[in-house]
Every structure is written in C-alpha cells, then in structure tokens.
Design an enzyme around this catalytic site. Structure first.
Site, mmCIF file in Angstrom:
data_model
loop_
_atom_site.group_PDB
_atom_site.id
_atom_site.type_symbol
_atom_site.label_atom_id
_atom_site.label_comp_id
_atom_site.label_asym_id
_atom_site.label_seq_id
_atom_site.Cartn_x
_atom_site.Cartn_y
_atom_site.Cartn_z
ATOM 1 N N ASP A 263 0.733 -1.260 0.175
ATOM 2 C CA ASP A 263 -0.245 -0.026 -0.133
ATOM 3 C C ASP A 263 0.893 1.252 0.037
ATOM 4 O OD1 ASP A 263 -2.027 2.022 0.910
ATOM 5 O OD2 ASP A 263 -3.279 0.284 1.123
ATOM 6 N N ASP B 53 3.183 1.385 -5.088
ATOM 7 C CA ASP B 53 2.334 2.078 -6.174
ATOM 8 C C ASP B 53 1.927 1.245 -7.287
ATOM 9 O OD1 ASP B 53 1.257 3.675 -8.159
ATOM 10 O OD2 ASP B 53 2.435 5.368 -7.924
ATOM 11 N N VAL B 54 0.829 0.725 -7.360
ATOM 12 C CA VAL B 54 0.456 -0.375 -8.345
ATOM 13 C C VAL B 54 0.660 0.149 -9.890
ATOM 14 C CG1 VAL B 54 -1.039 -1.731 -6.981
ATOM 15 C CG2 VAL B 54 -1.938 0.046 -8.622
ATOM 16 N N SER C 269 -16.262 -4.597 -8.382
ATOM 17 C CA SER C 269 -17.356 -3.942 -7.954
ATOM 18 C C SER C 269 -18.552 -4.220 -8.695
ATOM 19 C CB SER C 269 -17.126 -2.313 -7.924
ATOM 20 O OG SER C 269 -18.097 -1.749 -7.547
ATOM 21 N N TYR D 203 -14.893 4.424 -13.331
ATOM 22 C CA TYR D 203 -14.812 3.572 -12.314
ATOM 23 C C TYR D 203 -15.314 2.203 -12.851
ATOM 24 C CZ TYR D 203 -15.239 1.216 -7.942
ATOM 25 O OH TYR D 203 -15.264 0.368 -6.684
ATOM 26 N N LYS E 249 -13.440 -1.636 -13.345
ATOM 27 C CA LYS E 249 -13.921 -2.561 -12.769
ATOM 28 C C LYS E 249 -14.585 -3.763 -13.663
ATOM 29 C CE LYS E 249 -12.879 -1.399 -8.697
ATOM 30 N NZ LYS E 249 -11.797 -2.177 -7.948
ATOM 31 N N THR F 291 -16.841 1.076 4.345
ATOM 32 C CA THR F 291 -15.208 1.237 4.552
ATOM 33 C C THR F 291 -15.183 2.602 4.836
ATOM 34 O OG1 THR F 291 -15.277 1.541 1.961
ATOM 35 C CG2 THR F 291 -14.907 -0.713 2.935
#
Length: 258
Positions: free
Chosen positions: A36, A57-58, A149, A162, A166, A197
């Site tokens: 993370d 950092d992906v 998602s 988004y 996903k 969350t």
C-alpha cells in the site's frame, strides 16, 4: 489451498476490504505482504498480523516486483489479492455544452491505470513467480483474486471511469484464468456491493448516511462488512475448484441509475 508457510500479497491492504483480507489470510497461516501507499496504517497492520509492509504504487512495475521479491523471501508466494483502487465520479459531458467541461480525460486514464492496468501488472508479475513453484498437494501453484465492484454491471451516472476499470477486471477474469491454467494457477474476481469502508466515514452524519444507503440493499438492509467480503475472497482462494469466475457479494442489490 493451504496457506500455512506460504506468503501472500494484498495490494491496497492498509484499510477497508484489503485490511480485512490481510487479517483473515494471516489468521489462516499466511505471511502477508501489506502492499500500500499508506505507510502509517500499512506498517501498523503488518505489525498486528505478523506480516511485512512494502510501499507499493501499483502503477509502478518496479515497486510491484519489489513486493513479489519480498514476499518470496518470506515463503513460497501462493496468493495475490488485488484490492488497490480509486474512485471517480463525473458525467461524460458538461451542462454548458463545452468540451472543456466534459469528463476529465486524465482522470479517466488514472482510474484505469490504477484499478485495471495496475491489477493486471500485479497478476503477471506475481503469477510468473508462482509458476516457478512446486505444486501443492492439491496440484496448484497459486491463486489470485481481484476485487472488482457491482459497478462493473450496474454502473451509475458519473461512474464511467470507475465502471470501465472494474468491468475490465471482470472481462479479463476468464481469459487470464485460461492463460494461467497451464501453470496451475487459479484466478477469480469478487465484486462487492456497498461495503462499510472508510470511504463513507465523513462528517457527523456518516452513520445516518450509511443507514440510508443500506435501505436499498435487498437483504440484509445494511452495508456489508469488510469481513464478509474477505470471507468470500478466502473461499475463492481456498476452493481448488473455483476458477475463472466473478462472484457478487452485495446483499442482492442492483444499483439504480443514481
């Protein structure tokens, strides 16, 4: 999949769903790399569960490679869970009819880069390491789960970026599972609904807001808990016959347009 003695990488593990997955993996015997960018939370979680924090950092392949190397030092890398991701909400065109007020293209690229490309990059790097391992007693070398998602299916107004990111994860699930089958590596995707969350923790009326959101869930009429989502992730990892599938964990909700 037996997690005892194995290492696991969870991206986006410092909070929310990723943290719940990391805790359950550790409780099941895995040594978890908490991957993370949130160093304070990530280091605290790693200490809590007996894991290791690695700043990742992906969108940076070298940082993903570093996490894989670190995991491999802790034990055979058998598990990857891609939970890192960001959201964005903006309509495709503006109200004034000007292109300058249309959806920010750089923002669209960023969401795709993190949520979709970053997840695929982690898959290809981690799976390459897994492919070098000896198979377990169940005949598999590793297992991977992506966190998508329900927006992949029920994208709302303003969720173009988004939902596209996903939806891309859902779309790559079967072909990548087919690719990885030759190396005895499984891949599944879990698509959460409304999960409680930190994204919903704002201001003094957060609980009332979350309760209102929960009313739209079929049953039970509440937000899901990260632990409930993590339980499905672990089942996808554990079950050797679970492969190439996307599973909704959403209380039966179908998102309205807005």
């Amino acid at each position: 999949m037996d997690f005892n003695g194995a290492s696991a990488i969870v991206t986006g593990a410092a909070s929310g769903i990723g943290a719940a997955v990391a805790r359950q993996l550790a409780a099941a015997g895995a040594t978890v790399v908490v991957a993370d960018l949130q160093a304070d939370k990530g280091e605290a979680l790693a200490k809590e569960i007996g894991g290791v924090f690695v700043s990742v950092d992906v969108t940076d392949t070298e940082q993903i490679k570093a996490a894989v190397r670190r995991a491999s030092e802790l034990g055979p890398l058998r598990v990857l869970v891609n939970s890192a991701g960001i959201g964005w909400a903006q309509r495709t065109i503006g109200r004034d009819g000007e292109v300058d007020s249309a959806h920010d293209l750089d923002a669209f690229r960023k969401v795709i880069a993190i949520n979709l490309v970053g997840s695929f990059d982690a898959i290809r790097v981690a799976a390459t390491e897994m492919s070098r391992l000896e198979p377990t007693e169940s005949g598999e070398r590793g297992a991977i789960v992506n966190i998508a998602s329900v927006a992949a299916f029920d994208g709302q107004i303003g969720q173009a970026a988004y939902s596209a990111s996903k939806g891309g994860l859902v779309g790559l699930t079967l072909p990548v599972a087919r690719d990885l089958s030759a190396a005895a590596i499984r891949l599944n995707t879990v698509a959460p609904g409304l999960i409680d969350t930190p994204i919903y923790d704002f201001g003094g009326d957060a609980e009332a807001f979350k309760a209102k959101l929960g009313e739209s869930v079929l049953f039970p009429k509440r937000l899901g808990q990260p632990e409930e989502l993590a339980s499905m992730v672990l089942e996808c990892l554990r079950n050797p016959y679970m492969n190439g599938e996307t599973v909704r964990v959403d209380g039966g909700i179908r998102m309205p347009p807005k």
